[in-house]
Design a protein around this motif. Structure first.
Motif, mmCIF file in Angstrom:
data_model
loop_
_atom_site.group_PDB
_atom_site.id
_atom_site.type_symbol
_atom_site.label_atom_id
_atom_site.label_comp_id
_atom_site.label_asym_id
_atom_site.label_seq_id
_atom_site.Cartn_x
_atom_site.Cartn_y
_atom_site.Cartn_z
ATOM 1 N N LEU A 162 33.031 10.690 44.843
ATOM 2 C CA LEU A 162 34.084 11.622 44.433
ATOM 3 C C LEU A 162 35.286 11.506 45.364
ATOM 4 C CD1 LEU A 162 32.042 14.848 43.569
ATOM 5 C CD2 LEU A 162 32.833 13.056 42.037
ATOM 6 N N LEU A 163 35.007 11.210 46.639
ATOM 7 C CA LEU A 163 36.094 11.066 47.613
ATOM 8 C C LEU A 163 37.060 9.966 47.173
ATOM 9 C CD1 LEU A 163 37.425 11.467 50.433
ATOM 10 C CD2 LEU A 163 35.845 9.749 51.280
ATOM 11 N N SER A 166 39.020 10.927 44.092
ATOM 12 C CA SER A 166 40.111 11.880 44.310
ATOM 13 C C SER A 166 41.276 11.229 45.069
ATOM 14 C CB SER A 166 39.613 13.148 45.015
ATOM 15 O OG SER A 166 39.181 12.844 46.288
ATOM 16 N N ALA A 170 44.996 10.816 43.501
ATOM 17 C CA ALA A 170 46.167 11.343 44.220
ATOM 18 C C ALA A 170 47.260 10.291 44.374
ATOM 19 C CB ALA A 170 45.746 11.869 45.584
ATOM 20 N N LEU A 172 47.236 7.464 46.153
ATOM 21 C CA LEU A 172 47.396 6.842 47.475
ATOM 22 C C LEU A 172 47.362 5.319 47.322
ATOM 23 C CD1 LEU A 172 46.777 9.751 48.464
ATOM 24 C CD2 LEU A 172 45.467 8.722 50.293
ATOM 25 N N LYS A 176 46.493 2.356 52.275
ATOM 26 C CA LYS A 176 46.286 3.698 52.841
ATOM 27 C C LYS A 176 44.822 4.135 52.637
ATOM 28 C CE LYS A 176 47.837 7.705 54.340
ATOM 29 N NZ LYS A 176 48.600 7.899 55.542
ATOM 30 N N TYR A 181 41.202 5.862 55.063
ATOM 31 C CA TYR A 181 40.058 6.673 54.632
ATOM 32 C C TYR A 181 38.722 5.931 54.634
ATOM 33 C CZ TYR A 181 43.165 10.473 53.380
ATOM 34 O OH TYR A 181 44.064 11.503 53.453
ATOM 35 N N LEU B 96 32.088 16.676 48.904
ATOM 36 C CA LEU B 96 32.055 15.230 48.662
ATOM 37 C C LEU B 96 33.416 14.685 48.229
ATOM 38 C CD1 LEU B 96 28.634 14.837 46.813
ATOM 39 C CD2 LEU B 96 29.130 14.412 49.210
ATOM 40 N N SER B 97 34.349 15.580 47.921
ATOM 41 C CA SER B 97 35.677 15.129 47.485
ATOM 42 C C SER B 97 36.651 14.998 48.659
ATOM 43 C CB SER B 97 36.286 16.122 46.489
ATOM 44 O OG SER B 97 35.365 16.462 45.513
ATOM 45 N N LEU B 98 36.245 15.500 49.823
ATOM 46 C CA LEU B 98 37.143 15.448 50.989
ATOM 47 C C LEU B 98 36.561 14.536 52.069
ATOM 48 C CD1 LEU B 98 37.940 19.261 51.179
ATOM 49 C CD2 LEU B 98 39.501 17.476 50.428
ATOM 50 N N HIS B 99 37.454 13.905 52.825
ATOM 51 C CA HIS B 99 37.002 12.998 53.885
ATOM 52 C C HIS B 99 36.440 13.819 55.044
ATOM 53 C CE1 HIS B 99 37.003 9.789 56.816
ATOM 54 N NE2 HIS B 99 37.259 8.944 55.859
ATOM 55 N N PRO B 100 35.197 13.537 55.475
ATOM 56 C CA PRO B 100 34.588 14.375 56.511
ATOM 57 C C PRO B 100 35.285 14.329 57.877
ATOM 58 C CG PRO B 100 33.222 12.457 56.039
ATOM 59 C CD PRO B 100 34.294 12.494 54.995
ATOM 60 N N MET B 101 36.056 13.239 58.124
ATOM 61 C CA MET B 101 36.683 13.112 59.451
ATOM 62 C C MET B 101 38.167 13.484 59.447
ATOM 63 S SD MET B 101 35.287 9.409 60.366
ATOM 64 C CE MET B 101 33.596 8.936 60.221
ATOM 65 N N LYS B 102 38.702 13.832 58.298
ATOM 66 C CA LYS B 102 40.144 14.123 58.223
ATOM 67 C C LYS B 102 40.414 15.619 58.203
ATOM 68 C CE LYS B 102 41.636 9.869 57.590
ATOM 69 N NZ LYS B 102 42.617 9.199 58.395
ATOM 70 N N THR B 106 46.070 16.616 57.292
ATOM 71 C CA THR B 106 46.252 15.191 56.967
ATOM 72 C C THR B 106 45.966 14.931 55.496
ATOM 73 O OG1 THR B 106 45.346 14.823 59.158
ATOM 74 C CG2 THR B 106 45.627 12.884 57.782
ATOM 75 N N VAL B 107 44.863 15.547 55.007
ATOM 76 C CA VAL B 107 44.460 15.338 53.609
ATOM 77 C C VAL B 107 45.593 15.772 52.665
ATOM 78 C CG1 VAL B 107 42.864 16.150 51.826
ATOM 79 C CG2 VAL B 107 41.993 15.571 54.084
ATOM 80 N N ASP B 110 48.940 13.588 52.974
ATOM 81 C CA ASP B 110 48.868 12.289 52.294
ATOM 82 C C ASP B 110 49.102 12.408 50.790
ATOM 83 O OD1 ASP B 110 48.493 10.929 54.592
ATOM 84 O OD2 ASP B 110 46.321 10.736 54.430
ATOM 85 N N SER B 111 48.846 13.592 50.225
ATOM 86 C CA SER B 111 48.999 13.753 48.772
ATOM 87 C C SER B 111 50.374 14.298 48.367
ATOM 88 C CB SER B 111 47.934 14.718 48.240
ATOM 89 O OG SER B 111 46.657 14.174 48.439
ATOM 90 N N LYS B 153 45.072 20.409 47.239
ATOM 91 C CA LYS B 153 45.302 18.954 47.292
ATOM 92 C C LYS B 153 45.781 18.453 45.928
ATOM 93 C CE LYS B 153 42.761 14.700 48.205
ATOM 94 N NZ LYS B 153 42.589 14.179 46.859
#
Lengths: 271, 236
Positions: A162-163, A166, A170, A172, A176, A181, B96-102, B106-107, B110-111, B153
């Motif tokens: 899903l990451l 998405s 978006a 990107l 990038k 990511y 699960l839709s977002l980056h775990p380290m960001k 930042t998220v 970037d959008s 986002k």
């Protein structure tokens, strides 16, 4: 459990740092040439003047082991770096492309993996005889397969996530998404791949030099020192012992690091 | 119906992994500006497959997806990237839709469209979060907060259509209601269009204006939200 796993990594790193200091920093203070011969003092046992003894030409063994370790580390490090970079490039191409390109890269990997590694090493060393850096560069360029397979597999999984969806939705850009990511998620895999191939290239360098296909005399490396020990009289035990000890400690340290990274990655996933 | 008002049109969409056994069969529908159209069906009826085809993640065997009368499935390259930003997905699992380290900042950064000049803070405020969330990692947020970040986002790209794929499935009941109210308010305030994909009766009856019934990949009927409530809530 966690402490034990992190200890693997810390222990390995600490030992590797000590070896790096021994190979690159200590020679600045220990001002003895590894090349200077003293034919009046051949094969002398360890003493205050020569802490690790001398070889058959009277050269100081400690200076030669320092220089030899530095040479082995340098060529193995560069080869692992080239191997990692080519592996990442091949893995990314194969992971992101569909159909024929992806298949082509993986079939090429299968062919190269099917080719006996020892024969390949001897062939390359034979063709590029005595040019150790060129040999290792070519060898590294042909050792991308394992890394590429790991990276490709990870990218295929990420592409279904899903990451990733998405991020693409978006709008990107590809660089990038890849650099910003995806690569942070693969950093651990890169490190494990690099350390494992580093350990493997150290052993390859030692084997090639032992067979006389690596560094040329008088340039020392851990392999050439071990090879030289074969021709020395049986009484000169110190050459084999000191060189062998460094080899065992160095390879074990790198393997400890790889295990430590792998363990901590698994721990992160299970968490 | 005035065609000016139509924002998304799906025509004869057929999707599947083999031509003989498509998962979605000849699905057609219209989505008007400011409308919430729900695709309601059982698990495995092909709802998410339709969403993935609209978003361009699965190539359909046949059919068209028109956004403002442009077939977005035919567009390639940079233009496709720009068009994609007009349709944003909200998935069921925000973690699960977002980056775990960001970090959240930042998220969102970037959008955001650079030329829009809008700030991360503004988008967080739109979904009911304050600026203190900017420096947090996804692991430091609750499920409801994470879903709000995902909505923020999606809003950063200035979208015309939001595809809500089971947006509240991973949430508890209180959070579900709060998020549903937020989405309804955003729709009314910014005249957004929603394509709601769900098997949850509450979500459909609370958010949607029209309902498309889907069964085994085929449209079996359409009804207004009022008719849906009458039929399904009465059954409950």
């Amino acid at each position: 459990m966690k402490i034990r796993k992190i200890d693997n990594l810390r222990f390995g790193l600490a030992v590797l740092v000590l070896i790096v200091v021994f190979a690159f920093v200590l020679p600045v203070f220990y001002r003895v040439s590894p090349y200077e011969q003293d034919l009046s003092n051949p094969l002398s046992a360890p003493s205050i003047d020569h802490p690790m003894g001398t070889d058959m030409y009277g050269r100081d063994l400690m200076a030669r082991i320092m220089k030899g370790t530095a040479n082995t580390l340098m060529v193995s490090f560069l080869a692992s770096l080239v191997s990692l970079i080519t592996g990442i490039i091949a893995g990314v191409i194969s992971g992101f492309s569909c159909g024929i390109i992806s298949e082509l890269v993986m079939r090429l990997a299968d062919v190269l993996l099917g080719f006996p590694k020892l024969v390949m090493i001897l062939l390359i060393s034979g063709i590029l005889s005595r040019d150790i850096f060129a040999s290792f560069f070519l060898l590294a360029c042909l050792s991308w397969m394992e890394t590429a397979r790991i990276i490709r597999g990870e990218i295929k999984v990420i592409k279904e996530s899903l990451l990733y969806k998405s991020l693409v939705a978006a709008g990107l850009s590809f660089p990038k998404v890849l650099l910003g990511y995806i690569s942070p998620l693969l950093r651990g895999k890169f490190l494990v791949s690099f350390t494992l191939s580093f350990a493997s290239f150290i052993l390859i360098e030692i084997s090639l030099s032992f067979l006389g296909l690596g560094y040329a005399s008088p340039e020392p490396s851990l392999g050439t020192l071990l090879r030289q020990a074969r021709y020395d009289p049986a009484g000169s035990y110190w050459i084999v012992i000191f060189t062998g000890l460094i080899i065992i400690i160095l390879v074990s340290a790198v393997n400890f690091i790889a295990d430590g990274i792998k363990d901590s990655l698994e721990e992160n996933v299970s968490r | 119906m005035s065609r000016d008002n139509i924002i998304l049109e799906v025509k004869h969409l057929t999707v599947g992994y083999s031509q003989k056994k498509p998962v979605v069969k000849d699905v057609s529908f219209l989505l008007k500006k400011g409308e919430c159209l729900a695709i309601f069906g059982k698990l495995g009826s092909g709802k998410t497959t339709i969403a993935m085809a609209i978003l361009g993640f699965i190539a359909p065997i046949y059919g068209m997806v028109l956004l403002n009368s442009i077939n977005i499935l035919k567009i390639r390259g940079r233009k496709r990237r720009e068009i994609r930003r007009r349709i944003q997905p909200i998935f069921q699992d925000p973690f699960l839709s977002l980056h775990p380290m960001k970090r959240i900042k930042t998220v969102l950064e970037d959008s955001i469209e650079r030329e829009s000049g809008k700030s991360v803070k503004r988008y967080l405020n739109m979904v009911g979060l304050d600026a203190s969330y900017m420096d947090r990692l996804p692991s430091q947020l609750s499920g409801g907060e994470l879903q709000r970040v995902c909505i923020a986002k999606a809003l950063c790209t200035n979208p015309e259509v939001l595809i809500l794929d089971e947006p509240f499935t991973a949430q508890d009941h209180v959070t579900k209601v709060k998020l549903a109210v937020l989405l309804r308010d955003l729709k009314n305030k910014y005249n957004l269009s929603y394509l709601l994909i769900t098997h949850d009766i509450f979500t459909v009856s609370f958010l949607s204006d029209r309902v498309l019934l889907l069964d085994q990949g085929k449209v079996t009927g359409t009804m207004t939200a009022g008719e849906f409530r009458e039929k399904y809530i009465a059954e409950l």
